[in-house]
Write an enzyme that holds these catalytic residues in place. Structure first.
Site, mmCIF file in Angstrom:
data_model
loop_
_atom_site.group_PDB
_atom_site.id
_atom_site.type_symbol
_atom_site.label_atom_id
_atom_site.label_comp_id
_atom_site.label_asym_id
_atom_site.label_seq_id
_atom_site.Cartn_x
_atom_site.Cartn_y
_atom_site.Cartn_z
ATOM 1 N N ASN A 131 0.867 -1.176 0.000
ATOM 2 C CA ASN A 131 0.000 0.000 0.000
ATOM 3 C C ASN A 131 0.907 1.230 0.000
ATOM 4 O O ASN A 131 2.019 1.184 0.505
ATOM 5 C CB ASN A 131 -0.921 0.022 1.216
ATOM 6 C CG ASN A 131 -2.032 1.042 1.077
ATOM 7 O OD1 ASN A 131 -2.367 1.477 -0.021
ATOM 8 N ND2 ASN A 131 -2.619 1.430 2.193
ATOM 9 N N HIS A 132 0.426 2.297 -0.587
ATOM 10 C CA HIS A 132 1.239 3.495 -0.780
ATOM 11 C C HIS A 132 2.515 3.124 -1.541
ATOM 12 O O HIS A 132 3.622 3.510 -1.172
ATOM 13 C CB HIS A 132 1.551 4.187 0.554
ATOM 14 C CG HIS A 132 0.334 4.728 1.223
ATOM 15 N ND1 HIS A 132 -0.111 6.007 0.993
ATOM 16 C CD2 HIS A 132 -0.547 4.163 2.078
ATOM 17 C CE1 HIS A 132 -1.216 6.208 1.699
ATOM 18 N NE2 HIS A 132 -1.499 5.109 2.360
ATOM 19 N N ALA A 133 2.324 2.357 -2.617
ATOM 20 C CA ALA A 133 3.453 1.835 -3.393
ATOM 21 C C ALA A 133 4.235 2.938 -4.094
ATOM 22 O O ALA A 133 5.446 2.853 -4.228
ATOM 23 C CB ALA A 133 2.956 0.815 -4.418
ATOM 24 N N ARG A 138 8.558 10.273 3.907
ATOM 25 C CA ARG A 138 8.100 9.735 2.631
ATOM 26 C C ARG A 138 6.756 10.340 2.295
ATOM 27 O O ARG A 138 5.811 10.271 3.092
ATOM 28 C CB ARG A 138 7.983 8.216 2.712
ATOM 29 C CG ARG A 138 7.655 7.560 1.386
ATOM 30 C CD ARG A 138 7.860 6.034 1.493
ATOM 31 N NE ARG A 138 7.705 5.411 0.206
ATOM 32 C CZ ARG A 138 6.555 4.945 -0.277
ATOM 33 N NH1 ARG A 138 5.464 5.034 0.441
ATOM 34 N NH2 ARG A 138 6.506 4.388 -1.467
ATOM 35 N N GLY A 198 -2.818 3.285 -2.326
ATOM 36 C CA GLY A 198 -2.997 2.131 -3.199
ATOM 37 C C GLY A 198 -1.700 1.403 -3.494
ATOM 38 O O GLY A 198 -0.610 1.847 -3.152
#
Length: 143
Positions: free
Chosen positions: A49-51, A85, A90
């Site tokens: 997630n948070h790719a 970051r 997603g």
């Protein structure tokens, strides 16, 4: 002998309980994160997630005014190292940067005494569920 049997049975039952054998359908951290891969597919080398994201580093410089509100070391006058970051929600690492995409910010403050402060934020205006289980169930319906 009976006492030894009872103790042995209790030890085995404890291991089975903590191993999840009595509750195989309970939500676990692994099942929770695997749901992201189920929805977005596997992308080797990227987070589930948070790719899509960008790492940052720098400093937080306090002017000391925060000491009126908190005794925390980070609010003392001085400079604290920060890494962080910025990310998009997603599991798609190559998703387009759209204006309505949910964005995240994670920061780690490294204090002079060795203590680490970690914080994470997202700009989602409404969380549609109130528990991790409901989030997982909702994610399964979408996939």
């Amino acid at each position: 002998m009976a006492l030894i049997g009872v103790v042995l049975a209790a030890v085995v039952a404890t291991f089975a309980y903590f191993g999840g054998w009595f509750t195989p359908h309970d939500l676990t951290p692994a099942r929770f994160t695997d749901a992201f891969e189920h929805v977005d597919g596997a992308h080797s080398g990227f987070r589930r997630n948070h790719a899509k994201g960008l790492g940052v580093s720098g400093f937080f410089e306090s002017n000391g005014n925060g000491v009126r509100l908190s005794k925390a070391l980070v609010f003392q006058p001085g400079r604290v190292s920060v890494i962080g970051r910025f990310s998009l929600s997603g599991g798609q690492p190559y998703v387009a940067d759209m204006p309505d995409t949910v964005r995240g910010l994670a920061l780690q403050f490294s204090l002079p005494d060795g203590e680490l402060w970690r914080t994470a934020m997202i700009n989602l205006p409404v969380v549609p569920v109130s528990t991790p289980e409901a989030f997982y169930d909702n994610d399964q319906k979408c996939g």
